[in-house]
Design a protein around this motif. Structure first.
Motif, mmCIF file in Angstrom:
data_model
loop_
_atom_site.group_PDB
_atom_site.id
_atom_site.type_symbol
_atom_site.label_atom_id
_atom_site.label_comp_id
_atom_site.label_asym_id
_atom_site.label_seq_id
_atom_site.Cartn_x
_atom_site.Cartn_y
_atom_site.Cartn_z
ATOM 1 N N VAL A 196 -26.565 5.802 1.576
ATOM 2 C CA VAL A 196 -25.805 5.078 2.593
ATOM 3 C C VAL A 196 -24.556 5.857 2.964
ATOM 4 O O VAL A 196 -24.184 5.964 4.134
ATOM 5 N N GLU A 206 -15.207 7.663 14.500
ATOM 6 C CA GLU A 206 -13.972 6.873 14.353
ATOM 7 C C GLU A 206 -12.768 7.816 14.363
ATOM 8 O O GLU A 206 -11.759 7.553 15.023
ATOM 9 N N GLY A 216 2.659 6.569 8.733
ATOM 10 C CA GLY A 216 1.267 6.979 8.927
ATOM 11 C C GLY A 216 0.350 5.791 9.138
ATOM 12 O O GLY A 216 -0.670 5.889 9.802
ATOM 13 N N ASN A 217 0.726 4.671 8.552
ATOM 14 C CA ASN A 217 -0.096 3.478 8.692
ATOM 15 C C ASN A 217 0.258 2.663 9.922
ATOM 16 O O ASN A 217 -0.119 1.495 10.031
ATOM 17 N N ALA A 218 0.985 3.249 10.832
ATOM 18 C CA ALA A 218 1.326 2.545 12.068
ATOM 19 C C ALA A 218 0.103 2.518 12.984
ATOM 20 O O ALA A 218 -0.933 3.092 12.664
ATOM 21 N N PHE A 219 0.240 1.841 14.101
ATOM 22 C CA PHE A 219 -0.843 1.798 15.076
ATOM 23 C C PHE A 219 -0.438 2.590 16.310
ATOM 24 O O PHE A 219 0.750 2.764 16.590
ATOM 25 N N GLU A 253 -13.683 -1.512 4.172
ATOM 26 C CA GLU A 253 -13.186 -2.013 5.438
ATOM 27 C C GLU A 253 -12.079 -3.052 5.247
ATOM 28 O O GLU A 253 -11.123 -3.099 6.007
ATOM 29 N N GLN A 272 -8.711 -1.730 5.235
ATOM 30 C CA GLN A 272 -8.318 -0.924 6.377
ATOM 31 C C GLN A 272 -7.687 -1.770 7.467
ATOM 32 O O GLN A 272 -8.024 -1.629 8.632
ATOM 33 N N SER A 273 -6.846 -2.701 7.104
ATOM 34 C CA SER A 273 -6.276 -3.563 8.135
ATOM 35 C C SER A 273 -5.094 -2.900 8.828
ATOM 36 O O SER A 273 -4.727 -3.269 9.926
ATOM 37 N N LEU A 274 -4.485 -1.930 8.171
ATOM 38 C CA LEU A 274 -3.338 -1.274 8.789
ATOM 39 C C LEU A 274 -3.814 -0.205 9.786
ATOM 40 O O LEU A 274 -4.989 0.076 9.896
ATOM 41 N N GLY A 275 -2.846 0.373 10.483
ATOM 42 C CA GLY A 275 -3.173 1.353 11.516
ATOM 43 C C GLY A 275 -3.440 2.727 10.947
ATOM 44 O O GLY A 275 -3.237 2.978 9.758
ATOM 45 N N VAL A 276 -3.925 3.611 11.793
ATOM 46 C CA VAL A 276 -4.253 4.953 11.337
ATOM 47 C C VAL A 276 -3.520 5.976 12.186
ATOM 48 O O VAL A 276 -4.096 6.971 12.618
ATOM 49 N N SER A 290 -20.477 7.718 11.764
ATOM 50 C CA SER A 290 -19.504 6.733 12.247
ATOM 51 C C SER A 290 -18.088 7.107 11.808
ATOM 52 O O SER A 290 -17.124 6.876 12.533
ATOM 53 N N ARG A 302 -11.642 -1.775 18.153
ATOM 54 C CA ARG A 302 -11.890 -1.522 16.730
ATOM 55 C C ARG A 302 -12.930 -2.504 16.192
ATOM 56 O O ARG A 302 -13.839 -2.109 15.459
ATOM 57 N N SER A 313 0.826 -1.203 0.000
ATOM 58 C CA SER A 313 0.000 0.000 0.000
ATOM 59 C C SER A 313 0.864 1.260 0.000
ATOM 60 O O SER A 313 0.354 2.359 0.182
ATOM 61 N N CYS A 373 -9.566 -8.119 13.142
ATOM 62 C CA CYS A 373 -9.406 -6.903 12.329
ATOM 63 C C CYS A 373 -7.928 -6.519 12.189
ATOM 64 O O CYS A 373 -7.626 -5.532 11.538
ATOM 65 N N ILE A 414 -5.856 1.085 -1.380
ATOM 66 C CA ILE A 414 -5.412 0.128 -0.371
ATOM 67 C C ILE A 414 -4.592 0.886 0.656
ATOM 68 O O ILE A 414 -3.672 1.603 0.297
ATOM 69 N N GLY A 415 -4.937 0.719 1.916
ATOM 70 C CA GLY A 415 -4.212 1.425 2.969
ATOM 71 C C GLY A 415 -4.455 2.925 2.851
ATOM 72 O O GLY A 415 -5.532 3.374 2.492
ATOM 73 N N ALA A 416 -3.450 3.699 3.146
ATOM 74 C CA ALA A 416 -3.598 5.153 3.075
ATOM 75 C C ALA A 416 -2.351 5.739 2.435
ATOM 76 O O ALA A 416 -1.271 5.185 2.545
#
Lengths: 418, 213
Positions: B95, B106, A355-358, B69, B72-76, B102, A400, A292, A382, B42-44
């Motif tokens: 929708v 979030e 940025g995609n870290a947690f 969704e 969106q498995s990676l962190g933000v 939400s 989450r 990504s 998730c 995919i991702g950000a």
């Protein structure tokens, strides 16, 4: 006890398979003989068509039952069909342009240049004098023969064995049955063998298959044995038959060794293997970041693993050459280097990956964490990442997931418009 | 005095359901390009653009996110330190409007800004070029969106079209202005400390004598 009996069983199957191969060959020969008598001007291409039809018809007649005999017979017909198809392709190729490939028993023999050492023909066991004899080598398994000997090659090409759907490596350490189990004959060419001192028919044990061979079929080639490296981390080369050598050489770079599944204790006990396993699972997480990330794609960062393609697909298969490098310690070194490069990209150099870290949602710590960081846990649903301690303290509760499940029931008709 | 201390980087995050046109909006604003092809993000990822706001050069770092969704498995972690959050929806898709709540929640949970009540959000209603597709009149949905914005503390609302580049430039200009205003407020809240404590200077004091084990 059970393992011994299963091996006898395996042996029978092999013999049976050999007999069935011959049976298929004889059938094909018979029908072609008859066809030639009816029509003397039959071309080889037409002969192939007849043989293909015979094999297809026989396959159709064979029931789908899973009995051993039927299965091996079916395999025999399938192999023959593939051989015939390849031969037909050769003829077609030759019709178009003169490409010199002879296809026999799955081999693809290519004419060889006259430079270099004089090898030994694996069919007639005499030296190939390159200046005088035209000679060929199979481009898949490396079998060398005189040009004139190609038609009498008896051994199936290792490539056609490994492409069978039910192919698997022998993962039992050499289980010898003794000569009696082989009727005092070479397993491959049925040449008589004896341990008597006066005898010149020296039996040679193949450490991979546990079978005895004559000196024509076993040249004391030394290879690392998959079972020994898997169970004992013993990468010492041992004598194997020609057939096993060609097979093992062919699969050297194929990911076929399920290390974690076959020998889970080893990973627990061996520190470097433990580390390699960890690095490999890290690679899979890092791959998520790289796919990504635009700059990682531009840098082709995953190319660092180009010698180990399967490392980015799964975490548990190894090739034989990797197993040897594990024993020698080379693999760990290489993996550590690549791991470092990857970690540096994700955690230091790349803004997007960072940025995609947690950030652990369960505590107030602002430090970023990654799935491959130390002391973290991951929600298996998730894939959110938390500190290991925080996650365990909350009995592995994932906020989450909870938010997502609350959001999930969308009771609106998707076709509804504003 | 405070002007020199402002950072020249504004972090803007675009959120919204999949297919509402987040990537297209960003691409239209930054690259002035549009493609009809749908490709899930995919991702950000982010793009940057330098803009002039009141004679001041600011770099906007615009983060485009995955709406689906499963991507969106990676962190933000990039939510943290955001200066403005853009919520996008598709005016032809009910929708996507209903999920705005939400998305907002979030964001506030994951970004945990200091003052969630006054964090600058901006609402964009995209695809107004496809208004013909709307069953209900444009008027009604404008009032709907506006009343939602009012309920959320007077969030600005813009109707845009990434395809036809309608209002995109203006909306992002306003976004940048909002973010900048928020930032100058922030800096005044936290005046820089005069006496910095240097940790490295004091820790050598006990090194004289004693055993080092």
């Amino acid at each position: 006890m059970s393992s011994v009996s299963s091996d006898v069983f395996f042996d029978d199957e092999k013999l049976q398979q050999g007999a069935d191969e011959n049976f298929v060959e004889m059938e094909v020969f018979d029908i072609l003989d008859q066809a030639r008598r009816e029509n003397p001007a039959l071309t080889r291409k037409e002969e192939i068509t007849i043989a293909v039809n015979l094999c297809k018809e026989k396959l159709r007649l064979l029931s789908d039952s899973d009995e051993k005999e039927e299965r091996t017979l079916r395999q025999g017909y399938l192999d023959k069909l593939i051989q015939l198809g390849l031969e037909k392709q050769t003829i077609d190729d030759e019709d178009g342009e003169k490409e010199e490939i002879v296809r026999v028993r799955g081999h693809s023999f290519v004419i060889q240049p006259i430079r270099g050492r004089n090898p030994t023909c694996e069919v007639c066991m005499t030296t190939i004098w390159k200046l005088m004899h035209a000679w060929r080598r199979c481009k898949y398994c490396g079998l060398r023969t005189h040009d004139k000997c190609t038609s009498s090659v008896g051994r199936m090409c290792a490539s056609s064995l490994v492409t069978r759907r039910d192919f698997s490596l022998n993962m039992n350490i050499c289980q010898e049955q003794g000569l009696a189990a082989q009727n005092y004959r070479c397993h491959e060419c049925a040449h008589p063998l004896s341990f008597e001192e006066s005898s010149t028919l020296e039996p040679r044990l193949c450490d991979y298959s546990g079978l005895y061979f004559c000196s024509s079929c076993h040249w004391n080639d030394q290879m690392t044995i998959p079972a020994r490296v898997l169970h004992n981390l013993d990468s010492e080369p041992r004598p194997v038959s020609r057939a096993s050598k060609q097979l093992l050489a062919m699969i050297d770079n194929r990911p076929l060794i399920p290390l974690a599944a076959a020998n889970p204790m080893l990973i627990k006990l061996n520190s470097s293997l433990k580390r390699i396993t960890r690095i490999r699972s890290d690679f899979l997480f890092m791959k998520c970041y790289f796919v990504s990330c635009r700059s990682a794609r531009q840098l082709r960062i995953l190319q660092y693993l180009c010698r180990h393609q399967h490392f980015v697909e799964s975490a548990d298969l190894y090739t034989m050459s990797e197993m040897r490098d594990i024993v020698s310690g080379k693999l760990l070194e290489e993996m550590e280097d690549i791991h470092q490069v990857f970690v540096k990209h994700i955690t230091e150099e790349c803004e997007t990956c960072k940025g995609n870290a947690f950030i652990c949602e369960l505590c107030t710590d602002k430090q970023i964490i990654f799935p491959f960081s130390d002391n973290v846990s991951m929600c298996c649903k998730c894939l959110a990442v938390y500190h290991h301690k925080c996650f365990e303290l909350r009995s592995r509760f994932c906020p989450r997931c909870e938010r997502r499940s609350k959001r999930a029931p969308v009771d609106i008709d998707p076709n509804e418009r504003l | 005095m405070s002007g020199t201390r402002r950072k020249a980087l504004l972090k803007v995050i675009i959120l919204g359901d999949s297919g509402v046109g987040k990537t297209s909006l960003m691409n239209q604003y930054v690259n002035r390009r549009f493609s009809n092809q749908y490709k899930a993000t995919i991702g950000a990822d982010f793009l940057t653009k330098d803009v002039m706001i009141d004679d001041r050069l600011v770099t906007m770092q615009i983060w485009d996110t995955a709406g689906q969704e499963r991507f969106q498995s990676l962190g933000v972690a990039f939510y943290r330190g955001a200066d403005c959050c853009v919520l996008a929806f598709d005016v032809t898709n009910a929708v996507s409007f209903k999920s705005l709540d939400s998305w907002r929640d979030e964001f506030l949970i994951q970004a945990s800004p200091r003052d969630p009540e006054h964090f600058p959000f901006v609402l964009l209603g995209n695809k107004i070029d496809m208004e013909a597709n709307r069953a209900v009149s444009a008027k009604r949905h404008v009032t709907m969106a506006q009343s939602w914005c009012a309920a959320k503390g007077g969030m600005p609302y813009y109707e845009v079209s990434a395809k036809e580049a309608v209002n995109v430039e203006a909306a992002f200009q306003a976004i940048a202005r909002d973010a900048l205003a928020r930032e100058s407020a922030d800096t005044s809240d936290f005046p820089e400390l005069e006496n910095n404590i240097n940790l490295n200077e004091n820790n050598r004091s006990s090194s004289s004598g004693g055993c080092n084990c």
